[in-house]
Design an enzyme around this catalytic site. Structure first.
Site, short mmCIF file in Angstrom:
data_model
loop_
_atom_site.label_atom_id
_atom_site.label_comp_id
_atom_site.label_asym_id
_atom_site.label_seq_id
_atom_site.Cartn_x
_atom_site.Cartn_y
_atom_site.Cartn_z
N GLY A 115 1.87 -4.91 -10.05
CA GLY A 115 2.91 -5.86 -9.68
C GLY A 115 2.69 -6.45 -8.31
O GLY A 115 1.59 -6.38 -7.73
N ASN B 63 7.24 -1.68 -9.01
CA ASN B 63 6.20 -2.09 -8.06
C ASN B 63 6.66 -3.32 -7.29
O ASN B 63 6.09 -4.40 -7.39
CB ASN B 63 4.89 -2.35 -8.81
CG ASN B 63 3.70 -2.47 -7.87
OD1 ASN B 63 3.21 -3.56 -7.62
ND2 ASN B 63 3.26 -1.34 -7.34
N ARG C 17 3.52 -5.54 -5.29
CA ARG C 17 2.99 -4.65 -4.25
C ARG C 17 1.50 -4.40 -4.46
O ARG C 17 0.72 -4.43 -3.51
CB ARG C 17 3.74 -3.32 -4.22
CG ARG C 17 3.35 -2.46 -3.01
CD ARG C 17 4.11 -1.14 -2.94
NE ARG C 17 3.95 -0.51 -1.63
CZ ARG C 17 2.95 0.29 -1.29
NH1 ARG C 17 1.99 0.56 -2.17
NH2 ARG C 17 2.89 0.82 -0.09
N CYS C 18 1.10 -4.16 -5.70
CA CYS C 18 -0.32 -3.93 -5.99
C CYS C 18 -1.18 -5.13 -5.57
O CYS C 18 -2.33 -4.96 -5.16
CB CYS C 18 -0.53 -3.68 -7.48
SG CYS C 18 0.02 -2.07 -8.07
N MET C 19 -0.63 -6.33 -5.68
CA MET C 19 -1.41 -7.54 -5.44
C MET C 19 -1.46 -7.94 -3.97
O MET C 19 -2.00 -9.00 -3.65
CB MET C 19 -0.84 -8.71 -6.25
CG MET C 19 -0.97 -8.55 -7.74
SD MET C 19 -0.55 -10.06 -8.65
CE MET C 19 1.17 -10.28 -8.19
#
Length: 410
Positions: free
Chosen positions: A397, A354, A399-401
């Site tokens: 991770g 991620n 990217r998710c955040m």
């Protein structure tokens, strides 16, 4: 209409990004509520906030303007005399049957707050102990509830801003979240798009959150101006991908002519496509090799201006399909965790795949995934590591955040 969203790729220079700094909603997690709130562990808030501040500073140091969801939402509520009242009404309506029983009390509770306080309390939620005065009479639901029961559940997943919507070219896919506990997360972006002066009348949609099928932002990757990949996952359904694709293809301003639906196992460990596969450079991707053989690819290809398309399945390996549609001689798939199956599974669980690209060949990664980070560097990728002991407990991770709002075109 000039668009407030400009994201035509995964790796262009990141110029503007939306974050949510985790707050007291994480302290509403308890062992008994973890499963319902989609968590596996309880992060330590103080350290999680320090790690998130470090993440935001890395983005700023590399030229990105960082916006915060809570700031934009509060500004949106201030922009219209009716916005705050409507927001509270919608918030209560989507908070479940217990909140509905307390509709009048909750409405009164929020009405005395500032817009900033309304947004903050909406995210933190309310337990019975925090909201109900001690009484020996009243509605049955009050008398039988324990102090720990939620009158309004918290939103601990909100620091994963990638999921409630996705930037796609000059438009937005507004997510219909798979699990009801996350439905309210899309309220904030709805009010930002509808009322915030920087976004009102400047955003077009290729999917809307009240449409019937599930789709989430973590499954959407802008591979280039013509090709978008969408995960066919635990949280995104094929019917939603078809609607998403048709709307992109029918938009005369859209340059997208192909949507690659990439099927991954429908389990929590691989909840979104970006937990097993992300782009790090023009021709390089991270991947979790443990499921690569299961990643069936389907291509939805535009036929005409009406949005009609034809769908085809591919038996070819993923790297061959990517090379074909990206117009490259070949692409490199870099295994997270290297070739060791135990290390690969461990680092995938800790979001090694991620990654967040902030420029071609420059990515932000969790520091705990040392094997993956070493492999990326061996292949010429610049890795900017951030601390991750607590943020990673939420199963997401870098990217998710993050939700990019503006990237440079390639």
């Amino acid at each position: 209409m000039s668009s407030a969203i400009q994201v035509h790729n995964e790796i262009g220079k990141l110029k503007k990004v939306l974050l949510h700094r985790p707050g007291r909603e994480l302290e509403q997690l308890s062992p008994s509520s973890l499963a319902d709130l989609l968590f596996d562990d309880i992060p330590y808030l103080d350290v999680a906030q320090q790690e998130h501040d470090e993440f935001a500073q890395v983005l700023r140091d590399n030229g990105a303007e960082v916006l915060y969801l809570t700031d934009l939402a509060a500004q949106a509520l201030k922009a219209s005399p009716s916005a705050k009242e409507q927001f509270v009404k919608e918030l209560i309506g989507q908070s479940g049957s217990i909140a509905e029983r307390y509709r009048n009390e909750l409405t009164s509770f929020f009405s005395s707050m500032t817009e900033e306080e309304v947004v903050g309390q909406a995210i933190v939620g309310l337990t019975a102990a925090q909201f109900n005065p001690p009484e020996s009479t009243g509605p049955l639901c009050r008398l039988v509830s324990s102090d720990a029961d939620f009158v309004m559940p918290p939103m601990p997943n909100l620091y994963f801003t990638r999921d409630p919507f996705a930037s796609v070219g000059n438009r937005v896919s507004h997510s219909h979240m798979r699990y009801s506990i996350r439905h309210r997360e899309t309220i904030f972006s709805k009010y930002i798009f509808d009322y915030h002066p920087d976004f009102v009348d400047k955003v077009k949609f290729c999917y809307k959150n009240h449409w019937p099928f599930y789709i989430e932002g973590g499954d959407i990757l802008n591979l280039n101006e013509k090709v978008v990949a969408v995960g066919l996952s635990q949280r995104t359904y094929p019917e939603a991908i078809e609607i998403f694709a048709k709307n992109l293809f029918a938009d005369e301003e859209s340059t997208v002519d192909t949507v690659l639906a990439v099927e991954i196992p429908h389990v929590r460990a691989y909840m979104h496509l970006d937990t097993v596969f992300t782009q790090v450079d023009y021709d390089k991707f991270t991947i979790y090799a443990g499921i690569q053989k299961d990643m069936q690819v389907y291509a939805l290809k535009k036929i005409d201006a009406s949005g009609d398309f034809v769908a085809e399945s591919y038996k070819a390996p993923l790297d061959k399909v990517l090379a074909k549609y990206l117009g490259l001689d070949k692409v490199m798939l870099i295994n997270c965790g290297g070739l060791d199956s135990v290390a690969s599974a461990r680092e995938q669980w800790n979001d090694a795949a991620n990654t967040l690209a902030i420029a071609p060949g420059v990515v932000v990664c969790y520091n705990r995934n040392n094997i993956t980070n070493r492999r990326l560097r061996e292949e010429g990728i610049t890795v900017l590591e951030i601390s991750s002991s607590e943020l990673s407990r939420g199963r997401g991770g870098p990217r998710c955040m993050s939700m990019p709002l503006i990237r440079s075109r390639l």
